[in-house]
Design a protein around this motif. Structure first.
Motif, PDB file in Angstrom:
ATOM      1  N   ILE A 174       0.837  -1.203   0.000  1.00 54.36           N
ATOM      2  CA  ILE A 174       0.000   0.000   0.000  1.00 54.36           C
ATOM      3  C   ILE A 174       0.872   1.254   0.000  1.00 54.36           C
ATOM      4  O   ILE A 174       0.629   2.204  -0.755  1.00 54.36           O
ATOM      5  N   VAL A 175       1.909   1.256   0.838  1.00 55.62           N
ATOM      6  CA  VAL A 175       2.822   2.397   0.901  1.00 55.62           C
ATOM      7  C   VAL A 175       3.514   2.593  -0.444  1.00 55.62           C
ATOM      8  O   VAL A 175       3.663   3.721  -0.927  1.00 55.62           O
ATOM      9  N   ARG A 176       3.919   1.492  -1.072  1.00 57.74           N
ATOM     10  CA  ARG A 176       4.623   1.593  -2.356  1.00 57.74           C
ATOM     11  C   ARG A 176       3.736   2.262  -3.403  1.00 57.74           C
ATOM     12  O   ARG A 176       4.182   3.157  -4.134  1.00 57.74           O
ATOM     13  N   LEU A 177       2.457   1.860  -3.477  1.00 60.89           N
ATOM     14  CA  LEU A 177       1.567   2.470  -4.471  1.00 60.89           C
ATOM     15  C   LEU A 177       1.277   3.927  -4.146  1.00 60.89           C
ATOM     16  O   LEU A 177       1.317   4.790  -5.039  1.00 60.89           O
ATOM     17  N   LEU A 178       1.011   4.219  -2.886  1.00 61.30           N
ATOM     18  CA  LEU A 178       0.682   5.608  -2.530  1.00 61.30           C
ATOM     19  C   LEU A 178       1.885   6.524  -2.697  1.00 61.30           C
ATOM     20  O   LEU A 178       1.735   7.693  -3.095  1.00 61.30           O
ATOM     21  N   ASP A 179       3.089   6.029  -2.415  1.00 58.53           N
ATOM     22  CA  ASP A 179       4.286   6.839  -2.651  1.00 58.53           C
ATOM     23  C   ASP A 179       4.470   7.108  -4.138  1.00 58.53           C
ATOM     24  O   ASP A 179       4.816   8.222  -4.550  1.00 58.53           O
ATOM     25  N   TRP A 180       4.249   6.073  -4.958  1.00 49.57           N
ATOM     26  CA  TRP A 180       4.369   6.265  -6.413  1.00 49.57           C
ATOM     27  C   TRP A 180       3.352   7.297  -6.892  1.00 49.57           C
ATOM     28  O   TRP A 180       3.690   8.211  -7.648  1.00 49.57           O
ATOM     29  N   HIS A 181       2.107   7.135  -6.449  1.00 50.46           N
ATOM     30  CA  HIS A 181       1.075   8.087  -6.866  1.00 50.46           C
ATOM     31  C   HIS A 181       1.405   9.493  -6.364  1.00 50.46           C
ATOM     32  O   HIS A 181       1.196  10.491  -7.069  1.00 50.46           O
ATOM     33  N   GLY A 182       1.926   9.583  -5.144  1.00 51.35           N
ATOM     34  CA  GLY A 182       2.290  10.886  -4.608  1.00 51.35           C
ATOM     35  C   GLY A 182       3.374  11.563  -5.413  1.00 51.35           C
ATOM     36  O   GLY A 182       3.323  12.773  -5.670  1.00 51.35           O
ATOM     37  N   ALA A 183       4.386  10.786  -5.851  1.00 49.55           N
ATOM     38  CA  ALA A 183       5.471  11.360  -6.642  1.00 49.55           C
ATOM     39  C   ALA A 183       4.955  11.861  -7.989  1.00 49.55           C
ATOM     40  O   ALA A 183       5.336  12.944  -8.459  1.00 49.55           O
ATOM     41  N   GLN A 184       4.075  11.086  -8.644  1.00 48.91           N
ATOM     42  CA  GLN A 184       3.517  11.507  -9.927  1.00 48.91           C
ATOM     43  C   GLN A 184       2.639  12.754  -9.764  1.00 48.91           C
ATOM     44  O   GLN A 184       2.692  13.686 -10.571  1.00 48.91           O
ATOM     45  N   THR A 185       1.841  12.746  -8.721  1.00 43.23           N
ATOM     46  CA  THR A 185       0.946  13.875  -8.497  1.00 43.23           C
ATOM     47  C   THR A 185       1.740  15.121  -8.129  1.00 43.23           C
ATOM     48  O   THR A 185       1.372  16.244  -8.512  1.00 43.23           O
ATOM     49  N   ALA A 186       2.826  14.931  -7.384  1.00 47.40           N
ATOM     50  CA  ALA A 186       3.666  16.073  -7.008  1.00 47.40           C
ATOM     51  C   ALA A 186       4.232  16.765  -8.242  1.00 47.40           C
ATOM     52  O   ALA A 186       4.269  18.000  -8.322  1.00 47.40           O
ATOM     53  N   LYS A 187       4.661  15.980  -9.218  1.00 42.41           N
ATOM     54  CA  LYS A 187       5.190  16.571 -10.456  1.00 42.41           C
ATOM     55  C   LYS A 187       4.119  17.395 -11.163  1.00 42.41           C
ATOM     56  O   LYS A 187       4.382  18.495 -11.666  1.00 42.41           O
ATOM     57  N   LEU A 188       2.901  16.851 -11.202  1.00 37.25           N
ATOM     58  CA  LEU A 188       1.805  17.546 -11.878  1.00 37.25           C
ATOM     59  C   LEU A 188       1.470  18.855 -11.171  1.00 37.25           C
ATOM     60  O   LEU A 188       1.318  19.910 -11.811  1.00 37.25           O
ATOM     61  N   ILE A 189       1.372  18.808  -9.855  1.00 33.81           N
ATOM     62  CA  ILE A 189       1.023  20.016  -9.109  1.00 33.81           C
ATOM     63  C   ILE A 189       2.153  21.043  -9.194  1.00 33.81           C
ATOM     64  O   ILE A 189       1.907  22.248  -9.323  1.00 33.81           O
ATOM     65  N   ARG A 190       3.390  20.563  -9.131  1.00 30.71           N
ATOM     66  CA  ARG A 190       4.513  21.499  -9.224  1.00 30.71           C
ATOM     67  C   ARG A 190       4.491  22.248 -10.550  1.00 30.71           C
ATOM     68  O   ARG A 190       4.741  23.460 -10.606  1.00 30.71           O
ATOM     69  N   ALA A 191       4.177  21.553 -11.627  1.00 36.25           N
ATOM     70  CA  ALA A 191       4.112  22.191 -12.942  1.00 36.25           C
ATOM     71  C   ALA A 191       3.002  23.243 -12.977  1.00 36.25           C
ATOM     72  O   ALA A 191       3.181  24.340 -13.528  1.00 36.25           O
ATOM     73  N   LYS A 192       1.866  22.914 -12.387  1.00 34.08           N
ATOM     74  CA  LYS A 192       0.756  23.865 -12.385  1.00 34.08           C
ATOM     75  C   LYS A 192       1.073  25.079 -11.505  1.00 34.08           C
ATOM     76  O   LYS A 192       0.691  26.211 -11.834  1.00 34.08           O
ATOM     77  N   LYS A 193       1.772  24.865 -10.402  1.00 35.46           N
ATOM     78  CA  LYS A 193       2.128  25.987  -9.534  1.00 35.46           C
ATOM     79  C   LYS A 193       3.162  26.901 -10.186  1.00 35.46           C
ATOM     80  O   LYS A 193       3.197  28.104  -9.921  1.00 35.46           O
ATOM     81  N   LYS A 194       4.016  26.333 -11.042  1.00 34.55           N
ATOM     82  CA  LYS A 194       4.961  27.171 -11.786  1.00 34.55           C
ATOM     83  C   LYS A 194       4.212  28.094 -12.743  1.00 34.55           C
ATOM     84  O   LYS A 194       4.586  29.255 -12.921  1.00 34.55           O
ATOM     85  N   ILE A 195       3.160  27.549 -13.363  1.00 32.36           N
ATOM     86  CA  ILE A 195       2.353  28.383 -14.257  1.00 32.36           C
ATOM     87  C   ILE A 195       1.693  29.507 -13.461  1.00 32.36           C
ATOM     88  O   ILE A 195       1.671  30.671 -13.886  1.00 32.36           O
ATOM     89  N   ILE A 196       1.148  29.175 -12.282  1.00 35.37           N
ATOM     90  CA  ILE A 196       0.531  30.198 -11.440  1.00 35.37           C
ATOM     91  C   ILE A 196       1.552  31.268 -11.063  1.00 35.37           C
ATOM     92  O   ILE A 196       1.247  32.470 -11.068  1.00 35.37           O
TER      93      ILE A 196
END
Length: 447
Positions: A174-196
């Motif tokens: 469970i930790v492995r999947l949630l960490d993977w999802h967190g890393a992918q989501t972090a990249k997406l949010i970071r990109a959107k925050k750069k645009i902001i």
């Protein structure tokens, strides 16, 4: 990929009203069977100071941008160790709780719960579980106090809360999947925050030009007499800020003295709560006094300015919106102290020289800024809402996975572990502004 997850094939009743069913093979026991209260105290207070937040759990204070005063000594603070559950007793109802990965110290008012034996819980799984919404609701039910702001989650009540316990190898998947999802989501949010951030830079450039050069492109200029200010439009007065507006420190209002009501409580990071009483008639302008000193807020209605802020007491005949924009333009950082918690002295601000246009021109400037920024504001709002929806999906996924609603075993088994996964909560959180977090930390020092 995540959409391919499905429920477990076999479920059983849990015996818990707020968590009706669990997968076969999962256990659930009250926390007291796996944890006991720990009360080790620091002799000198030299250990690393830790922070406990409802967004990021237990993290070193040095990694956080916190609006607060530092205590003179941390002697007698509680010592926590890796694997300990740390609970911010006063803000447990907000899920200010986490599992420590560090040896460090926290407020004496906090609760620390140490594992009775190793091998029952994967610490990261427990960290995910304890800040889900279903557990936050249970902390709220288990806390004691007259009003929400006075609620406290005491050790016997926390230790009585049931903890979901999958098999240890499944916790790790469970930790492995949630960490993977967190890393992918972090990249997406970071990109959107750069645009902001880029859009905010464009908006700030519009504001800066308008309040220093005016709205009329055909206007004539005159020397200001101030080298760094340069030429200013004819008809504008050059004066110190103290003659353009008056600023005053806000008023103390601890969380346990707030009574829910219609009036916003505005701190250095913005609105942090609502109270039955107001101290200032709206409209008003508030800016950060500590921490977020470059944050400025326009408040339309009556409000309570918190003591971490400065607010305008007298607009000196100028438009409130113009005062808001001029405060957003001047750099308060140049007038901030270099202490551990940066602060700005209103007396230093008063010496800043500004160019003040006639009131009619102020109105034109404000309208010009609004017209020129409309598309930028809409884009920022749209992207911010997208980030919010991404974070909501993330929270829902965590809750469904750690409480056994979705089976991740097959998918997680094909994934590599994510080293030092970046918490998605860090990426989603605005730098320097976590209003509740700042309030929590203020309570901690006072404790």
């Amino acid at each position: 990929m995540i959409g391919a997850l499905s429920p477990y094939p076999e479920m059983r009743p849990s015996g818990i009203e707020w968590l009706p069913a669990l997968p076969q093979g999962w256990e659930i026991h009250r926390a007291k069977y796996s944890f006991k209260e720990a009360d080790d105290r620091s002799e000198a207070g030299g250990e690393e100071l830790l922070s406990v937040s409802h967004k990021t759990g237990v993290t070193p204070r040095s990694q956080k941008n916190i609006t607060m005063f530092m205590a003179e000594s941390y002697e007698g603070h509680k010592v926590c160790r890796p694997g300990d559950i740390v609970v911010n007793t006063m803000w447990a109802w907000m899920a200010a709780i986490g599992v420590s990965r560090h040896v460090g110290i926290v407020s004496p008012a906090y609760g620390i719960y140490r594992p009775r034996a190793s091998g029952r819980f994967e610490p990261k799984f427990l960290d995910y579980l304890l800040r889900t919404e279903v557990y936050r609701a249970e902390y709220l039910r288990s806390s004691r106090g007259v009003t929400t702001s006075r609620l406290r989650l005491y050790p016997p009540d926390f230790l009585n809360i049931p903890l979901v316990q999958p098999p240890l190898d499944e916790q790790r998947l469970i930790v492995r999947l949630l960490d993977w999802h967190g890393a992918q989501t972090a990249k997406l949010i970071r990109a959107k925050k750069k645009i902001i951030a880029l859009l905010n830079e464009q908006r700030q450039a519009i504001i800066h030009r308008a309040v220093t050069r005016g709205h009329d492109t055909n206007i004539r200029f005159k020397p200001s007499g101030i080298p760094w200010l340069g030429d200013v439009p004819e008809g504008w007065e050059v004066k110190r800020l103290k003659w353009a507006m008056r600023l005053q420190r806000g008023f103390d209002l601890p969380a346990d003295r707030r009574i829910p009501g219609p009036h916003p409580v505005v701190s250095s990071g913005g609105i942090i709560d609502y109270h039955v009483d107001a101290r200032v008639k709206g409209p008003g302008v508030v800016m950060g006094r500590y921490g977020s000193t470059d944050a400025v807020f326009y408040i339309e209605h009556d409000f309570w300015p918190h003591n971490t802020s400065l607010f305008v007491t007298d607009f000196c005949g100028n438009l409130p919106w113009w005062c808001f924009y001029i405060l957003r333009t001047i750099s308060k950082q140049d007038h901030s102290s270099k202490a551990a918690v940066p602060g700005v002295d209103r007396k230093d601000l008063f010496d800043i020289v500004v160019a003040v246009p006639p009131r009619l021109e102020q109105s034109n400037i404000v309208k010009g800024i609004e017209d020129s920024s409309r598309d930028l504001n809409q884009a920022i709002t749209t992207i911010s809402l997208e980030i919010g929806r991404i974070q909501e999906f993330r929270a829902r996924l965590i809750a469904d996975v750690v409480t056994g609603k979705l089976d991740v075993r097959a998918m997680a088994a094909t994934m590599s572990e994510v080293p030092d996964a970046e918490p998605i909560e860090d990426v989603g959180e605005d730098d320097g502004f976590d209003g509740e977090h700042a309030e929590m930390e203020g309570e901690e020092v006072a404790a």
